[in-house]
Design a protein around this motif. Structure first.
Motif, PDB file in Angstrom:
ATOM      1  N   ILE A  83       0.821  -1.207   0.000  1.00 35.67           N
ATOM      2  CA  ILE A  83       0.000   0.000   0.000  1.00 35.67           C
ATOM      3  C   ILE A  83       0.858   1.261   0.000  1.00 35.67           C
ATOM      4  O   ILE A  83       0.439   2.314  -0.464  1.00 35.67           O
ATOM      5  CB  ILE A  83      -1.002  -0.005   1.190  1.00 35.67           C
ATOM      6  CG1 ILE A  83      -2.042   1.107   1.056  1.00 35.67           C
ATOM      7  CG2 ILE A  83      -0.268   0.134   2.519  1.00 35.67           C
ATOM      8  CD1 ILE A  83      -3.056   0.865   0.004  1.00 35.67           C
ATOM      9  N   ARG A  84       2.097   1.159   0.471  1.00 36.10           N
ATOM     10  CA  ARG A  84       2.972   2.331   0.586  1.00 36.10           C
ATOM     11  C   ARG A  84       3.555   2.775  -0.748  1.00 36.10           C
ATOM     12  O   ARG A  84       3.796   3.955  -0.956  1.00 36.10           O
ATOM     13  CB  ARG A  84       4.103   2.053   1.572  1.00 36.10           C
ATOM     14  CG  ARG A  84       3.586   1.696   2.973  1.00 36.10           C
ATOM     15  CD  ARG A  84       4.682   1.158   3.838  1.00 36.10           C
ATOM     16  NE  ARG A  84       5.188  -0.096   3.230  1.00 36.10           N
ATOM     17  CZ  ARG A  84       6.154  -0.818   3.756  1.00 36.10           C
ATOM     18  NH1 ARG A  84       6.735  -0.449   4.879  1.00 36.10           N
ATOM     19  NH2 ARG A  84       6.550  -1.929   3.165  1.00 36.10           N
ATOM     20  N   ASN A  85       3.776   1.831  -1.667  1.00 39.96           N
ATOM     21  CA  ASN A  85       4.423   2.206  -2.923  1.00 39.96           C
ATOM     22  C   ASN A  85       3.821   1.518  -4.158  1.00 39.96           C
ATOM     23  O   ASN A  85       4.307   1.701  -5.261  1.00 39.96           O
ATOM     24  CB  ASN A  85       5.926   1.919  -2.860  1.00 39.96           C
ATOM     25  CG  ASN A  85       6.234   0.476  -2.541  1.00 39.96           C
ATOM     26  OD1 ASN A  85       5.430  -0.415  -2.788  1.00 39.96           O
ATOM     27  ND2 ASN A  85       7.403   0.248  -1.971  1.00 39.96           N
ATOM     28  N   GLY A  86       2.787   0.712  -3.974  1.00 43.81           N
ATOM     29  CA  GLY A  86       2.096   0.059  -5.083  1.00 43.81           C
ATOM     30  C   GLY A  86       2.774  -1.183  -5.629  1.00 43.81           C
ATOM     31  O   GLY A  86       2.248  -1.828  -6.526  1.00 43.81           O
ATOM     32  N   ASP A  87       3.946  -1.537  -5.104  1.00 48.92           N
ATOM     33  CA  ASP A  87       4.685  -2.693  -5.612  1.00 48.92           C
ATOM     34  C   ASP A  87       3.924  -4.003  -5.408  1.00 48.92           C
ATOM     35  O   ASP A  87       3.202  -4.165  -4.426  1.00 48.92           O
ATOM     36  CB  ASP A  87       6.040  -2.828  -4.920  1.00 48.92           C
ATOM     37  CG  ASP A  87       7.034  -1.772  -5.359  1.00 48.92           C
ATOM     38  OD1 ASP A  87       6.767  -1.047  -6.345  1.00 48.92           O
ATOM     39  OD2 ASP A  87       8.089  -1.657  -4.703  1.00 48.92           O
ATOM     40  N   VAL A  88       4.132  -4.931  -6.328  1.00 44.53           N
ATOM     41  CA  VAL A  88       3.568  -6.274  -6.209  1.00 44.53           C
ATOM     42  C   VAL A  88       4.443  -7.055  -5.235  1.00 44.53           C
ATOM     43  O   VAL A  88       5.656  -7.166  -5.427  1.00 44.53           O
ATOM     44  CB  VAL A  88       3.535  -6.997  -7.570  1.00 44.53           C
ATOM     45  CG1 VAL A  88       3.035  -8.429  -7.404  1.00 44.53           C
ATOM     46  CG2 VAL A  88       2.678  -6.234  -8.564  1.00 44.53           C
ATOM     47  N   LEU A  89       3.825  -7.612  -4.186  1.00 45.83           N
ATOM     48  CA  LEU A  89       4.548  -8.435  -3.224  1.00 45.83           C
ATOM     49  C   LEU A  89       4.309  -9.913  -3.475  1.00 45.83           C
ATOM     50  O   LEU A  89       5.164 -10.737  -3.167  1.00 45.83           O
ATOM     51  CB  LEU A  89       4.146  -8.066  -1.791  1.00 45.83           C
ATOM     52  CG  LEU A  89       4.430  -6.625  -1.375  1.00 45.83           C
ATOM     53  CD1 LEU A  89       3.897  -6.364   0.031  1.00 45.83           C
ATOM     54  CD2 LEU A  89       5.910  -6.308  -1.468  1.00 45.83           C
ATOM     55  N   GLU A  90       3.122 -10.249  -4.016  1.00 42.55           N
ATOM     56  CA  GLU A  90       2.772 -11.630  -4.360  1.00 42.55           C
ATOM     57  C   GLU A  90       1.891 -11.604  -5.598  1.00 42.55           C
ATOM     58  O   GLU A  90       1.010 -10.764  -5.710  1.00 42.55           O
ATOM     59  CB  GLU A  90       1.983 -12.298  -3.225  1.00 42.55           C
ATOM     60  CG  GLU A  90       2.739 -12.474  -1.933  1.00 42.55           C
ATOM     61  CD  GLU A  90       1.879 -13.045  -0.816  1.00 42.55           C
ATOM     62  OE1 GLU A  90       0.864 -13.720  -1.116  1.00 42.55           O
ATOM     63  OE2 GLU A  90       2.202 -12.793   0.345  1.00 42.55           O
ATOM     64  N   GLY A  91       2.132 -12.546  -6.528  1.00 40.70           N
ATOM     65  CA  GLY A  91       1.342 -12.646  -7.754  1.00 40.70           C
ATOM     66  C   GLY A  91      -0.039 -13.189  -7.491  1.00 40.70           C
ATOM     67  O   GLY A  91      -0.388 -13.449  -6.357  1.00 40.70           O
ATOM     68  N   PRO A  92      -0.828 -13.300  -8.521  1.00 34.72           N
ATOM     69  CA  PRO A  92      -0.456 -13.366  -9.920  1.00 34.72           C
ATOM     70  C   PRO A  92      -0.227 -12.015 -10.611  1.00 34.72           C
ATOM     71  O   PRO A  92       0.227 -11.992 -11.753  1.00 34.72           O
ATOM     72  CB  PRO A  92      -1.631 -14.097 -10.565  1.00 34.72           C
ATOM     73  CG  PRO A  92      -2.802 -13.708  -9.743  1.00 34.72           C
ATOM     74  CD  PRO A  92      -2.257 -13.579  -8.337  1.00 34.72           C
ATOM     75  N   ALA A  93      -0.535 -10.908  -9.974  1.00 33.44           N
ATOM     76  CA  ALA A  93      -0.276  -9.606 -10.606  1.00 33.44           C
ATOM     77  C   ALA A  93       1.221  -9.438 -10.842  1.00 33.44           C
ATOM     78  O   ALA A  93       2.039  -9.901 -10.053  1.00 33.44           O
ATOM     79  CB  ALA A  93      -0.806  -8.482  -9.713  1.00 33.44           C
TER      80      ALA A  93
END
Length: 115
Positions: A83-93
């Motif tokens: 939520i802090r930077n929008g990065d994907v931490l776990e897929g499938p995204a």
């Protein structure tokens, strides 16, 4: 008078009033519409963050997901975004979420949608 000047200054800088600070508690999230944008706003560790409200993997409203610490889970396929930077931490995204600049002043939350 001072509050009005600060509000005008934020508006002149491109910020849009979203909500009062007390409308979103710790660990809570809310969805707001800003023009054509769907934005998810959340408070984590006392700070307010704003990201795209729609999952980058498949159309799903993220406000229907879960927020655990800084991890925002999509309700459709359980992708996890920071939520802090929008990065994907776990897929499938595999595409991050857009992030919006947030400021909290005088008990008001403002965001900036940059085009």
């Amino acid at each position: 008078m001072i509050r009005q000047e600060r509000d005008a200054s934020l508006q002149d800088s491109g910020y849009i009033f979203i909500a009062s600070s007390d409308s979103i508690g710790e660990g809570e999230m809310m969805e707001v519409s800003v023009g054509k944008e769907t934005v998810l706003v959340a408070r984590v560790d006392g700070s307010v963050y704003a990201v795209d409200g729609i999952c980058s993997h498949a159309y799903s409203e993220l406000v229907d997901g879960e927020l655990e610490d800084n991890c925002l889970y999509c309700p459709l396929h359980f992708a996890c975004f920071d939520i802090r930077n929008g990065d994907v931490l776990e897929g499938p995204a595999d595409e991050p979420l857009s992030v919006y600049t947030v400021t909290e002043q005088k008990s008001s939350i403002w965001i900036k949608i940059e085009r």
